[in-house]
Design an enzyme around this catalytic site. Structure first.
Site, mmCIF file in Angstrom:
data_model
loop_
_atom_site.group_PDB
_atom_site.id
_atom_site.type_symbol
_atom_site.label_atom_id
_atom_site.label_comp_id
_atom_site.label_asym_id
_atom_site.label_seq_id
_atom_site.Cartn_x
_atom_site.Cartn_y
_atom_site.Cartn_z
ATOM 1 N N GLY A 199 0.727 -1.208 0.008
ATOM 2 C CA GLY A 199 -0.106 -0.197 0.155
ATOM 3 C C GLY A 199 0.693 1.211 -0.039
ATOM 4 O O GLY A 199 1.887 1.311 0.527
ATOM 5 N N CYS A 200 0.357 2.352 -0.363
ATOM 6 C CA CYS A 200 1.083 3.425 -0.769
ATOM 7 C C CYS A 200 1.675 4.066 0.920
ATOM 8 O O CYS A 200 2.939 4.440 0.708
ATOM 9 C CB CYS A 200 0.398 4.712 -1.170
ATOM 10 S SG CYS A 200 -1.170 5.076 -0.447
ATOM 11 N N HIS A 201 0.725 4.299 1.699
ATOM 12 C CA HIS A 201 1.324 4.707 3.078
ATOM 13 C C HIS A 201 1.867 3.584 3.632
ATOM 14 O O HIS A 201 3.089 4.157 4.302
ATOM 15 C CB HIS A 201 0.174 5.069 3.995
ATOM 16 C CG HIS A 201 -0.772 6.281 3.481
ATOM 17 N ND1 HIS A 201 -0.452 7.440 3.796
ATOM 18 C CD2 HIS A 201 -2.052 5.980 3.080
ATOM 19 C CE1 HIS A 201 -1.455 8.359 3.086
ATOM 20 N NE2 HIS A 201 -2.335 7.486 2.728
#
Length: 308
Positions: A114-116
């Site tokens: 995931g990005c975060h």
């Protein structure tokens, strides 16, 4: 030439993958018409034809695609949240360890981080692995991201001519502490508790800065030892430790916008330490990471077709 199917090519992640792959001569991109892109039988046909399939879909649709591909030889690279913590899926961040890299190379099921979570895990995993950060440590994390991470609706809201004045200022969200990346952050790093996480979306298209603050009392070691761990772990074109990532004391969330690389740095002082990861939420935080995994599966250079 390998055949590649992008299931969900109309979304931001799928569009970035298509953009990167369209200039390559070693892959053929399989496409569906707008009328058939949600047709299960048409999707199944493409999954069976493809050597590699990118899933750029909501979680339920990604699970459906995996079921449709059952019995085929396709390598699935899933950018959704659906499979990131499943033990039989490879976690698509090869820079974390040789074990992660080998599992990607040997697996037909790869989950893109995931990005975060990419920034948090890049910062925390090596320190837990080295014994500098105890697994029971209670952590916090804040993350500033461009609005493209919110998908088509959020992009339309921010780029509308009559948009709300409130969109001109940073907006904190995930207020219930139930963000979908928390499970992944905990599982991949091996910490005992998910962090107290404060994501913030702001008025720029893409880019991301993730920060994990620490007190000296939380670690077993020194700031120099933290830096030494990062220097040893991250020394590639895709993920690199840098002594400083700021410009005149400021770090922009858009510093690596449009890039597929990540920079790791340490700021603060001996008592209050800031672990910082800078990258693009659509790059190393999504599409770039997915293409890196595809390159590994194909036996190509990890950086092939990426923008560094």
């Amino acid at each position: 030439m390998k055949k590649v199917f992008i299931d969900g090519s109309a979304g931001t992640t799928g569009l970035r993958i298509y953009e990167r792959l369209s200039a390559r001569d070693d892959v053929e991109i399989l496409t569906l018409s707008d009328e058939k892109r949600k047709d299960p039988s048409a999707r199944k046909e493409m999954l069976y034809q493809a050597d590699i399939a990118f899933l750029c879909l909501p979680d339920d649709a990604a699970r459906e695609a995996v079921a449709l591909a059952e019995g085929s030889d396709v390598v699935i690279i899933d950018a959704s949240t659906a499979h990131r913590t499943l033990p039989d899926w490879a976690y698509g961040f090869p820079e974390l360890s040789k074990t992660h890299e080998e599992k990607i190379l040997s697996s037909k099921r790869i989950a893109v981080p995931g990005c975060h979570a990419s920034g948090f895990i890049a910062l925390v995993y090596p320190l837990v692995e080295a014994g500098i950060l105890p697994k029971e440590t209670l952590l916090s994390c804040h993350s500033i991201t461009g609005y493209s991470g919110g998908g088509k609706k959020m992009i339309a809201d921010y780029e509308s001519e009559d948009r709300s004045a409130l969109l001109g200022a940073p907006r904190q969200y995930g207020l219930t502490q139930q963000h979908k990346h928390l499970k992944e952050m905990k599982a991949i790093t091996g910490i005992e508790n998910p962090p107290c996480f404060s994501p913030i979306v702001s008025d720029f298209y893409s880019g991301m800065t993730v920060t994990v603050p620490l007190f000296r009392s939380q670690i077993k070691g020194s700031v120099d030892e933290i830096k030494a761990v990062y220097k040893a772990k991250y020394a590639s074109e895709l993920v690199a430790y840098v002594e400083s990532a700021d410009e005149s004391g400021f770090i922009s969330g858009a510093a690596l916008s449009g890039k597929d690389s990540m920079k790791i740095t340490v700021a603060g002082n001996e008592e209050r330490i800031l672990l910082i990861a800078c990258y693009d939420n659509l790059g190393k935080g999504a599409s770039g990471a997915a293409i890196e995994c595809m390159n590994m599966v194909l036996g190509a250079e990890k950086t092939k077709g990426l923008v560094l």
